[in-house]
Design a protein around this motif. Structure first.
Motif, PDB file in Angstrom:
ATOM      1  N   HIS A 189      -4.351 -15.105  -1.480  1.00 34.76           N
ATOM      2  CA  HIS A 189      -4.879 -13.902  -0.827  1.00 34.76           C
ATOM      3  C   HIS A 189      -5.964 -13.291  -1.702  1.00 34.76           C
ATOM      4  N   VAL A 194      -1.122  -8.635   1.400  1.00 35.67           N
ATOM      5  CA  VAL A 194      -0.052  -9.608   1.593  1.00 35.67           C
ATOM      6  C   VAL A 194       0.946  -9.124   2.650  1.00 35.67           C
ATOM      7  N   HIS A 208       3.042 -17.034  -1.461  1.00 34.33           N
ATOM      8  CA  HIS A 208       1.882 -16.153  -1.438  1.00 34.33           C
ATOM      9  C   HIS A 208       1.476 -15.809  -2.867  1.00 34.33           C
TER      10      HIS A 208
END
Length: 433
Positions: A189, A194, A208
């Motif tokens: 990201h 997120v 992530h």
């Protein structure tokens, strides 16, 4: 008695006595003396009895016959069984032959040699641990807090992409497609957002990683170390602005494996995509291609050209690397150069052989490149303040600057390493910018 005396009075008998019997008796005594040293007790006693018989006056014929007949050799005594060698303790067998009492000056050196010999094949830092406990690889498979552990099998591959919330819909389609093909998925990201992805059902099944304004190459250098992703057969490192309606990951990998492509990318749909380099455009009625098949290229490529981007080349937007190729690529990525411009020129060095054969573009499974800017995009061009720098222009200018730095580093390193032979010395003669 009288017969014996009369026998000695006979001149012929007296000659035989002094010429034969006395010398024979002397030699016999000498033999018996020496024999007592080399022969056994039983044989010595037999020899004594035989000598006594001779001295007592056995007939001349008897002595002559015994002298002429070979005596039987004494029976051979069985050799004693060989004694087993003294056992050597195992730890002594493996130790090098060192001086029994090395001088104080040699002791540190000998200790270092023993340490290096014992830890030669160990990963650095694992020396204090028993070998069977050392785990020198990992994966990105998410594990439950309890229950059965999930394993990465030998056919599992990894999909990664640098993503921003603005392309959420396209990223959602990509992630669904790769998860359904049993891929592990990791999202980078670059906008720091997120939580806005939590409404998607797959959100908790992917990894992530968030870092604001960082490129996928920055993330890859820090989070895709070859030892971390060594369990994966192939690593996909894609941009976010790609359409995958006509792309199937499993069929794609089958083609790649069948054709031995260590580095590859899906072809681009010419009717819907931004195509910057002719070699990435899809060929109709083709499974894959390795070179440009047209003389209309702006780089002057034809069927005989052997340099990028005419052959042995793919673009940075959607590369796919084999495990072995990625290990090489990772070392080539520079930690301080975020945009990685120029890296694609040198992909062929990591192709595990001939780049004109092991690098290719897959036509049967193709994608769409929408060409949406990731960094430096101005939300509303009409509201942009002219006094502020144009972020998009600055990003491109810095990308060019990094390209020049990377090119210079490569050329300097090639000159300094006298043991290295460049298989493609003309790579930098052709700019792809």
């Amino acid at each position: 008695m009288r017969g014996r005396i009369s026998w000695l009075k006979n001149p012929r008998s007296r000659g035989a006595y002094y010429g034969f019997f006395l010398p024979a008796a002397f030699l016999l005594c000498l033999a018996l003396f020496i024999g007592t040293i080399f022969v056994g007790k039983d044989q010595t006693e037999k020899s004594l009895r035989w000598g006594i018989d001779v001295i007592r006056g056995s007939g001349y014929s008897k002595i002559t016959s015994e002298k002429l007949q070979p005596q039987p050799s004494p029976p051979l005594q069985p050799e004693p069984p060989p004694q087993p060698a003294p056992a050597i303790r195992p730890h002594l067998q493996s130790q090098p032959h060192l001086p029994p009492d090395p001088s104080p000056e040699l002791q540190p050196q000998l200790a270092d040699q023993q340490y290096l010999a014992q830890n030669e094949c160990r990963p650095p830092g694992s020396e204090p641990l028993p070998k069977g406990l050392v785990s020198n690889s990992s994966d990105l498979q998410m594990q439950p807090l309890w229950g059965r552990r999930k394993k990465v099998n030998s056919t599992t591959s990894l999909f990664t992409a640098a993503v921003g919330i603005k392309q959420k819909e396209m990223v959602d389609k990509m992630v669904r497609k790769f998860l359904s093909s049993n891929f592990s998925v990791m999202l980078f990201h670059y906008d720091g957002i997120v939580d806005a992805w939590k409404d998607l059902e797959w959100n908790n099944h992917v990894v992530h990683v968030s870092a604001v304004n960082q490129t996928k190459w920055w993330f890859a250098k820090r989070f895709l170390h070859p030892d971390i992703v060594t369990e994966y057969s192939y690593i996909f490192l894609w941009d976010e602005d790609l359409g995958v309606d006509d792309f199937d990951p499993e069929r794609y990998l089958k083609i790649v494996k069948d054709e031995g492509l260590e580095i590859s990318q899906p072809a681009l749909d010419k009717t819907k995509s931004q195509v910057h380099h002719t070699i990435t455009a899809r060929w109709t009625n083709s499974t894959f291609h390795r070179r440009i098949n047209s003389s209309n290229s702006k780089h002057g490529c034809d069927s005989t050209t052997e340099y990028p981007p005419c052959t042995g080349w793919i673009e940075l937007m959607a590369p796919v690397f084999s495990r072995a190729a990625w290990r090489c690529i990772w070392y080539m990525i520079q930690s301080d150069l975020n945009h990685a411009w120029g890296l694609d020129i040198l992909f062929g060095y990591c192709a595990q052989g001939d780049r004109t054969k092991n690098v290719g573009v897959v036509d049967a499974e193709y994608i769409v490149h929408y060409g949406m800017p990731t960094f430096g995009e101005t939300p509303n061009e009409e509201e942009h303040n002219p006094s502020e720098p144009n972020a998009r222009l600055e990003v491109r200018r810095h990308s060019h600057h990094e390209y020049k730095i990377f090119k210079r580093r490569w050329q300097d390193a090639a000159k300094e390493d006298e043991s290295w032979i460049d298989p493609y010395p003309d790579s930098w003669n052709y700019s792809i910018i």
